[in-house]
Scaffold this motif. Structure first.
Motif, short mmCIF file in Angstrom:
data_model
loop_
_atom_site.label_atom_id
_atom_site.label_comp_id
_atom_site.label_asym_id
_atom_site.label_seq_id
_atom_site.Cartn_x
_atom_site.Cartn_y
_atom_site.Cartn_z
N PHE A 36 43.60 28.63 36.63
CA PHE A 36 42.35 28.97 35.94
C PHE A 36 41.70 30.21 36.55
CE2 PHE A 36 37.73 28.50 35.42
CZ PHE A 36 37.65 28.51 34.04
N ARG A 37 41.73 30.30 37.86
CA ARG A 37 41.13 31.46 38.54
C ARG A 37 41.84 32.75 38.13
NH1 ARG A 37 41.45 30.90 44.82
NH2 ARG A 37 43.66 31.02 44.33
N ILE A 40 40.93 33.46 34.33
CA ILE A 40 39.57 33.92 34.03
C ILE A 40 39.36 35.34 34.57
CG2 ILE A 40 38.28 33.10 36.07
CD1 ILE A 40 36.20 32.06 34.02
N ALA A 41 40.06 35.68 35.64
CA ALA A 41 39.97 37.06 36.13
C ALA A 41 40.75 38.01 35.23
CB ALA A 41 40.50 37.14 37.56
N ARG A 44 38.78 37.34 31.37
CA ARG A 44 37.32 37.48 31.50
C ARG A 44 36.55 36.79 30.38
NH1 ARG A 44 35.96 42.57 34.77
NH2 ARG A 44 37.66 42.50 36.24
N HIS A 46 35.40 32.66 29.46
CA HIS A 46 35.45 31.26 29.90
C HIS A 46 36.30 30.40 28.96
CE1 HIS A 46 32.42 31.52 33.07
NE2 HIS A 46 31.74 32.32 32.28
N GLN A 50 39.98 28.73 29.69
CA GLN A 50 40.14 27.27 29.63
C GLN A 50 41.30 26.90 28.70
OE1 GLN A 50 38.61 24.90 31.22
NE2 GLN A 50 39.51 23.21 30.09
N VAL A 105 32.78 36.90 30.61
CA VAL A 105 32.26 36.83 31.97
C VAL A 105 31.72 38.20 32.36
CG1 VAL A 105 32.83 36.29 34.36
CG2 VAL A 105 34.01 35.11 32.52
N VAL A 110 29.61 36.78 38.00
CA VAL A 110 30.53 36.60 39.14
C VAL A 110 29.77 36.78 40.44
CG1 VAL A 110 32.71 37.33 40.15
CG2 VAL A 110 32.37 37.55 37.71
N TRP A 135 34.52 44.43 40.33
CA TRP A 135 34.77 43.71 39.06
C TRP A 135 34.93 44.69 37.90
CZ3 TRP A 135 35.99 38.97 37.43
CH2 TRP A 135 35.75 38.62 36.10
N VAL A 138 38.25 46.65 38.35
CA VAL A 138 39.44 45.86 37.98
C VAL A 138 39.58 45.78 36.46
CG1 VAL A 138 40.47 43.55 38.12
CG2 VAL A 138 39.48 44.57 40.14
N PHE A 149 47.40 43.19 41.10
CA PHE A 149 46.23 43.23 41.99
C PHE A 149 45.68 41.82 42.23
CE2 PHE A 149 41.69 43.58 42.80
CZ PHE A 149 41.62 44.57 43.76
N LEU A 150 45.56 41.07 41.15
CA LEU A 150 45.04 39.71 41.27
C LEU A 150 45.99 38.82 42.07
CD1 LEU A 150 43.65 39.15 37.66
CD2 LEU A 150 42.33 39.53 39.73
N PHE A 153 45.64 40.11 45.87
CA PHE A 153 44.36 40.03 46.61
C PHE A 153 43.51 38.80 46.27
CE2 PHE A 153 45.34 44.62 46.63
CZ PHE A 153 45.52 44.76 48.00
N VAL A 154 43.82 38.13 45.19
CA VAL A 154 43.08 36.89 44.89
C VAL A 154 43.98 35.67 45.16
CG1 VAL A 154 41.85 35.58 43.12
CG2 VAL A 154 41.64 38.06 43.19
#
Lengths: 208, 170
Positions: A36-37, A40-41, A44, A46, A50, A105, A110, A135, A138, A149-150, A153-154
């Motif tokens: 999910f993280r 959503i990144a 963008r 919700h 989901q 989002v 954020v 944000w 990106v 990138f995500l 780094f995430v």
């Protein structure tokens, strides 16, 4: 008991890779937050994040027989999620609704979730501003650059894991990462004051 | 590379962040506070980004997840409230049952068949039709006889002229 029969018993005791996704609840509990993280990144939104999260697990469960165990379940799930994002963001309908979506989002949203590490109000404000700039930066990346990138780094995957997840060679992953980082650094520092520019690292000034 | 007058380039700093490690660059970072500070600035921005995303995703998941413990404690520790809720539900169902018409629940109405026509009315209708036919097939009435033959030179004028003349005299 011969060594051959012992080996056969061991093979029986190890669950088959295709059974990894039989217990869907356990897989969701383990990997839902991560998927999910990432989603959503990436999208963008919700509601869309989901929906795509549910779709990821549904597809994984539907295709569980084809999971051979040659990669980690997380890698397999992330690969499905990346494919879903690519399919959805390609369409013109997604681009249209992204502009008008009520569940999009925003950077400030954020920033509201920033952990409170800052010792002072000023530090918190600077951290908030930094985050909003990253944000927005990106958001300007290409789809592939944003994905790597995500993941780096995430999701904190290393280069071989990113290559396995995206199906790209490591050299391509590196290339996308260098470009993404350059864009993020430039865009997140362009709006700083002239005084801050003077205090910048010499190598960074020379790059502009 | 350990010469502190020569700093790392942006690409070298990015290489450290990416994990595309270079031992000389790493050695320089350890001895050069300027480059270390620059690396920390970029790293802290990206770390903030990741932490905020994680926090947002956790909040979102916890908001969407069901909370059985709350429901259990509600039903176990608050029997009076549960009774009140049940009564309120029953009352609302009764109100809805009163207000909403149940037309859609009733059986569909039977198809209306036309009532049988009495024999006398059939006979009278036939007589009326015969009378109309006779009137249509009858000869032209006397008053309209001049119009029947337009070639007659005297037709029509003889009957209308006197009346016109009388009208003028009046």
């Amino acid at each position: 008991m011969t060594s051959k029969s012992l080996t056969a018993e061991r093979e029986l005791a190890i669950p088959a890779p295709s059974r990894t996704f039989e217990d869907l609840d356990a897989m969701v509990a383990l990997y839902e937050l991560r998927i999910f993280r990432f989603l959503i990144a990436s999208v963008r939104d919700h509601d869309l994040a989901q929906t795509l999260t549910q779709e990821t697990f549904f597809r994984a469960w539907s295709a569980r027989e084809s999971f051979r165990g040659d990669c980690a379940p997380a890698t397999w799930l992330m690969r499905i999620a990346i494919n879903l994002v690519r399919d959805h963001t390609r369409t013109g309908r997604f681009k249209f609704w992204k502009k008008a979506s009520a569940s999009a989002v925003e950077a400030s949203e954020v920033a509201d979730h920033l952990p409170h590490h800052a010792s002072s109000a000023e530090s918190a404000l600077i951290a908030r501003q930094q985050l909003e700039l990253v944000w927005q930066a990106v958001a300007q990346l290409s789809d592939r650059q944003r994905t790597v990138f995500l993941l780096r780094f995430v999701e904190e995957l290393d280069l071989p894991e990113i290559a396995a997840t995206t199906g790209m060679p490591i050299s391509t992953v590196k290339s996308h990462l260098y470009r993404a980082l350059e864009t993020v650094r430039k865009r997140s520092t362009n709006k700083q004051s002239p005084k801050q520019f003077k205090d910048k690292h010499p190598s960074e000034r020379s790059t502009r | 590379m350990n010469d502190l007058t020569t700093h790392l380039t942006a690409a070298q700093l990015d290489g450290i962040l990416i994990g595309d490690t270079n031992s000389a660059a790493l050695a320089h970072i350890e001895s050069c506070p300027t480059c270390a500070a620059e690396l920390d600035t970029t790293r802290s921005s990206i770390t903030l980004f990741g932490e905020a995303l994680t926090s947002m995703a956790q909040n979102e998941r916890s908001r969407l997840a069901p909370r059985p413990t709350l429901i259990d404690s509600f039903s176990a520790k608050r029997p009076i409230r549960r009774l009140t809720a049940t009564l309120a539900l029953a009352a609302s169902v009764a109100i809805v049952a009163t207000v909403v018409p149940f037309g859609h629940l009733m059986p569909p109405p039977a198809v209306k068949t036309p009532p049988p026509v009495p024999v006398s009315s059939v006979q009278s209708d036939e007589a009326l039709l015969n009378e109309i036919d006779q009137q249509l097939s009858a000869s032209v009435p006397a008053a309209l006889a001049p119009l029947e033959d337009p070639t007659d030179p005297t037709g029509g004028q003889t009957s209308t002229t006197p009346s016109n003349a009388n009208n003028k005299k009046d």
